[in-house]
Design a protein around this motif. Structure first.
Motif, PDB file in Angstrom:
ATOM      1  N   ARG A   3       0.853  -1.194   0.000  1.00 18.57           N
ATOM      2  CA  ARG A   3       0.000   0.000   0.000  1.00 18.57           C
ATOM      3  C   ARG A   3       0.888   1.243   0.000  1.00 18.57           C
ATOM      4  NH1 ARG A   3      -3.503  -1.500   5.055  1.00 18.57           N
ATOM      5  NH2 ARG A   3      -1.496  -2.435   5.517  1.00 18.57           N
ATOM      6  N   GLN A   4       0.569   2.133  -0.906  1.00 17.09           N
ATOM      7  CA  GLN A   4       1.292   3.394  -1.060  1.00 17.09           C
ATOM      8  C   GLN A   4       0.360   4.530  -0.648  1.00 17.09           C
ATOM      9  OE1 GLN A   4       3.412   4.735  -4.881  1.00 17.09           O
ATOM     10  NE2 GLN A   4       1.320   5.449  -5.064  1.00 17.09           N
ATOM     11  N   ILE A   5       0.913   5.511   0.024  1.00 18.92           N
ATOM     12  CA  ILE A   5       0.132   6.686   0.393  1.00 18.92           C
ATOM     13  C   ILE A   5       0.559   7.845  -0.493  1.00 18.92           C
ATOM     14  CG2 ILE A   5      -0.397   8.328   2.224  1.00 18.92           C
ATOM     15  CD1 ILE A   5       0.008   6.121   4.193  1.00 18.92           C
ATOM     16  N   ARG A  45       4.564  10.420  -2.930  1.00 14.90           N
ATOM     17  CA  ARG A  45       4.170   9.015  -2.868  1.00 14.90           C
ATOM     18  C   ARG A  45       5.098   8.336  -1.876  1.00 14.90           C
ATOM     19  NH1 ARG A  45       3.607   9.463  -9.057  1.00 14.90           N
ATOM     20  NH2 ARG A  45       1.349   9.620  -9.264  1.00 14.90           N
ATOM     21  N   PRO A  51       0.865   1.956   6.939  1.00 21.37           N
ATOM     22  CA  PRO A  51       0.052   2.843   6.107  1.00 21.37           C
ATOM     23  C   PRO A  51      -1.242   3.308   6.767  1.00 21.37           C
ATOM     24  CG  PRO A  51       0.493   0.759   4.973  1.00 21.37           C
ATOM     25  CD  PRO A  51       1.121   0.681   6.316  1.00 21.37           C
ATOM     26  N   LYS A  55      -2.000   7.280   7.217  1.00 18.46           N
ATOM     27  CA  LYS A  55      -3.172   7.938   6.635  1.00 18.46           C
ATOM     28  C   LYS A  55      -3.987   8.634   7.713  1.00 18.46           C
ATOM     29  CE  LYS A  55      -7.306   7.261   3.816  1.00 18.46           C
ATOM     30  NZ  LYS A  55      -7.222   8.585   3.247  1.00 18.46           N
ATOM     31  N   THR A  65      -5.125  12.736   1.322  1.00 19.45           N
ATOM     32  CA  THR A  65      -4.328  11.532   1.090  1.00 19.45           C
ATOM     33  C   THR A  65      -5.147  10.507   0.312  1.00 19.45           C
ATOM     34  OG1 THR A  65      -5.034  10.453   3.120  1.00 19.45           O
ATOM     35  CG2 THR A  65      -3.080  11.841   3.269  1.00 19.45           C
ATOM     36  N   ARG A  66      -4.433   9.599  -0.285  1.00 21.54           N
ATOM     37  CA  ARG A  66      -5.069   8.473  -0.964  1.00 21.54           C
ATOM     38  C   ARG A  66      -4.166   7.266  -0.788  1.00 21.54           C
ATOM     39  NH1 ARG A  66      -5.402   8.696  -7.208  1.00 21.54           N
ATOM     40  NH2 ARG A  66      -3.310   7.957  -6.900  1.00 21.54           N
ATOM     41  N   VAL A  67      -4.755   6.130  -0.468  1.00 15.65           N
ATOM     42  CA  VAL A  67      -4.006   4.886  -0.359  1.00 15.65           C
ATOM     43  C   VAL A  67      -4.318   4.059  -1.597  1.00 15.65           C
ATOM     44  CG1 VAL A  67      -3.677   2.755   0.961  1.00 15.65           C
ATOM     45  CG2 VAL A  67      -4.060   4.921   2.163  1.00 15.65           C
ATOM     46  N   SER A  68      -3.283   3.549  -2.231  1.00 14.10           N
ATOM     47  CA  SER A  68      -3.473   2.721  -3.418  1.00 14.10           C
ATOM     48  C   SER A  68      -2.526   1.534  -3.360  1.00 14.10           C
ATOM     49  CB  SER A  68      -3.237   3.532  -4.690  1.00 14.10           C
ATOM     50  OG  SER A  68      -1.951   4.110  -4.673  1.00 14.10           O
TER      51      SER A  68
END
Length: 139
Positions: A3-5, A45, A51, A55, A65-68
């Motif tokens: 998971r990337q923030i 990123r 994570p 977040k 923020t967005r977690v992907s």
């Protein structure tokens, strides 16, 4: 899966430090970082050790923020290995949106982190080609 923030920050002095300060206060360790900017804003990123906590801490301080999900592929430090992995993805008709790397894993090979439009297909194609994928717990 990793998971990337992604954190949206204003393009002004101290913006990135504000993000890292929040993460430091939340006891979150940054494993990898990639940034890019436009005249008005930047996007950081981050791959971190926690994570969820990252977040929560950043959102609480007002950051967008967005977690992907991204893929981490462990590649030996040898000439042509990145090209070989990209060829596998290209042959599988998988687009790579962006890529960055990190090497702060004691005694382990560097990891190439990349984003794609089709995570499941990319993972399947890479595993079939015996590319070692890194899971979040291994970071």
């Amino acid at each position: 899966m990793i998971r990337q923030i992604s954190v949206f920050v204003e393009n002004q002095p101290g913006s990135m430090m504000n993000v890292t300060s929040v993460l430091t206060e939340a006891h979150v360790n940054i494993r990898a970082i990639s940034t890019f900017d436009t005249p008005e804003f930047g996007i950081m990123r981050l791959i971190v050790d926690n994570p969820v906590r990252a977040k929560e801490a950043l959102t609480e301080k007002g950051f967008v923020t967005r977690v992907s999900e991204v893929i981490g592929a462990e590649l030996k430090d040898e000439k042509g290995n990145l090209n070989q992995m990209l060829a596998i993805l290209a042959d599988g008709k998988i687009n790579v949106n962006y890529i960055y790397s990190f090497v702060i894993r004691e005694g382990k090979a560097p990891v190439m982190v990349f984003s794609t439009d089709n995570y499941e297909k990319a993972e399947k194609v890479l595993r079939a080609a015996d590319v070692k994928l890194v899971e979040e717990e291994e970071l």
